[in-house]
Scaffold this motif. Structure first.
Motif, short mmCIF file in Angstrom:
data_model
loop_
_atom_site.label_atom_id
_atom_site.label_comp_id
_atom_site.label_asym_id
_atom_site.label_seq_id
_atom_site.Cartn_x
_atom_site.Cartn_y
_atom_site.Cartn_z
N GLU A 282 0.82 -1.20 0.00
CA GLU A 282 0.00 0.00 0.00
C GLU A 282 0.86 1.26 0.00
O GLU A 282 1.98 1.28 0.51
CB GLU A 282 -0.94 0.03 1.22
CG GLU A 282 -0.24 0.11 2.55
CD GLU A 282 -1.22 0.24 3.71
OE1 GLU A 282 -2.45 0.23 3.49
OE2 GLU A 282 -0.74 0.38 4.86
N SER B 221 2.45 14.06 -0.46
CA SER B 221 1.12 13.48 -0.34
C SER B 221 1.21 12.24 0.54
O SER B 221 2.21 11.52 0.49
CB SER B 221 0.59 13.11 -1.73
OG SER B 221 -0.66 12.47 -1.65
N TYR B 222 0.16 12.00 1.34
CA TYR B 222 0.19 10.91 2.31
C TYR B 222 -1.08 10.08 2.27
O TYR B 222 -2.17 10.59 1.95
CB TYR B 222 0.36 11.49 3.72
CG TYR B 222 1.59 12.33 3.91
CD1 TYR B 222 1.55 13.71 3.70
CD2 TYR B 222 2.79 11.75 4.30
CE1 TYR B 222 2.69 14.48 3.85
CE2 TYR B 222 3.94 12.52 4.46
CZ TYR B 222 3.87 13.88 4.25
OH TYR B 222 5.01 14.65 4.41
N ALA B 223 -0.94 8.83 2.65
CA ALA B 223 -2.11 8.00 2.88
C ALA B 223 -2.82 8.54 4.11
O ALA B 223 -2.19 9.06 5.04
CB ALA B 223 -1.69 6.55 3.09
N ASP B 224 -4.13 8.39 4.13
CA ASP B 224 -4.90 8.90 5.27
C ASP B 224 -4.44 8.27 6.59
O ASP B 224 -4.47 8.91 7.63
CB ASP B 224 -6.39 8.61 5.06
CG ASP B 224 -7.00 9.50 3.99
OD1 ASP B 224 -8.08 9.15 3.50
OD2 ASP B 224 -6.39 10.54 3.65
N SER B 225 -4.01 7.03 6.51
CA SER B 225 -3.65 6.31 7.73
C SER B 225 -2.38 6.85 8.41
O SER B 225 -2.14 6.56 9.58
CB SER B 225 -3.44 4.82 7.41
OG SER B 225 -2.43 4.66 6.43
N LYS C 16 -1.30 10.29 7.74
CA LYS C 16 -1.32 11.75 7.67
C LYS C 16 -1.25 12.35 9.08
O LYS C 16 -1.95 11.91 9.98
CB LYS C 16 -2.59 12.19 6.96
CG LYS C 16 -2.55 13.59 6.38
CD LYS C 16 -3.77 13.84 5.51
CE LYS C 16 -3.79 12.98 4.27
NZ LYS C 16 -4.92 13.25 3.39
N GLY C 17 -0.37 13.33 9.23
CA GLY C 17 -0.20 13.96 10.53
C GLY C 17 0.82 13.28 11.42
O GLY C 17 1.23 13.84 12.45
N ARG C 18 1.26 12.08 11.03
CA ARG C 18 2.24 11.35 11.83
C ARG C 18 3.55 11.15 11.07
O ARG C 18 4.62 11.12 11.68
CB ARG C 18 1.69 9.97 12.23
CG ARG C 18 0.43 10.03 13.06
CD ARG C 18 0.03 8.65 13.57
NE ARG C 18 -0.29 7.73 12.48
CZ ARG C 18 0.34 6.57 12.29
NH1 ARG C 18 1.32 6.19 13.09
NH2 ARG C 18 -0.03 5.78 11.28
N SER D 241 0.00 7.54 -6.24
CA SER D 241 -0.30 6.70 -5.09
C SER D 241 -0.50 5.22 -5.45
O SER D 241 -0.92 4.44 -4.61
CB SER D 241 -1.56 7.22 -4.38
OG SER D 241 -2.65 7.18 -5.26
#
Length: 123
Positions: free
Chosen positions: A45, A58-62, A64-66, A105
């Motif tokens: 993934e 760009s980041y996977a939602d899982s 994001k922020g980390r 992605s």
């Protein structure tokens, strides 16, 4: 083109790791680069990607922020700073060179892949 990923390891939940990927050719600086991961029994993934000039991360939602992706074209490296790690982040992490300037992605957006580095997060 060869990619060498490093920085994986074993960490407790809430901890941090920093992955690094070194590209063997300066041509990598003209392409987007990304990180993917694959947990046991699961499909590979998308995790994060970054444009050739460091733009449009760009980041996977899982994650994001980390997680934070960055690159240093002078050193032909791309990094992934992973904070607040969770057990579900456990996987083999792969870096890859995109076929375009920014990447995407999906796996088919990438041409060259590294060998992977294991990240294990304990609860």
């Amino acid at each position: 083109v060869q990619l060498q990923a490093s920085g994986g390891g074993f960490v407790q939940a809430g901890g941090s790791l920093r992955l690094s990927c070194a590209c063997s050719r300066r041509t990598c600086s003209n392409n987007g680069m990304g990180w993917f991961r694959q947990a046991p029994g699961k499909e590979r993934e998308f995790v994060a990607r970054i444009g050739w000039n460091g733009g449009l991360p760009s980041y996977a939602d899982s994650v994001k922020g980390r997680f934070t992706i960055s690159r240093d074209n002078a050193k032909n490296t791309v990094n992934l700073q992973m904070n607040s790690l969770k057990p579900e982040d456990t996987a083999v992490y792969y870096c890859a060179v995109a076929t375009s300037s920014y990447g995407g992605s999906t796996s088919d957006s990438y041409r060259y892949w590294g060998q992977g580095t294991q990240v294990t997060v304990s609860s």
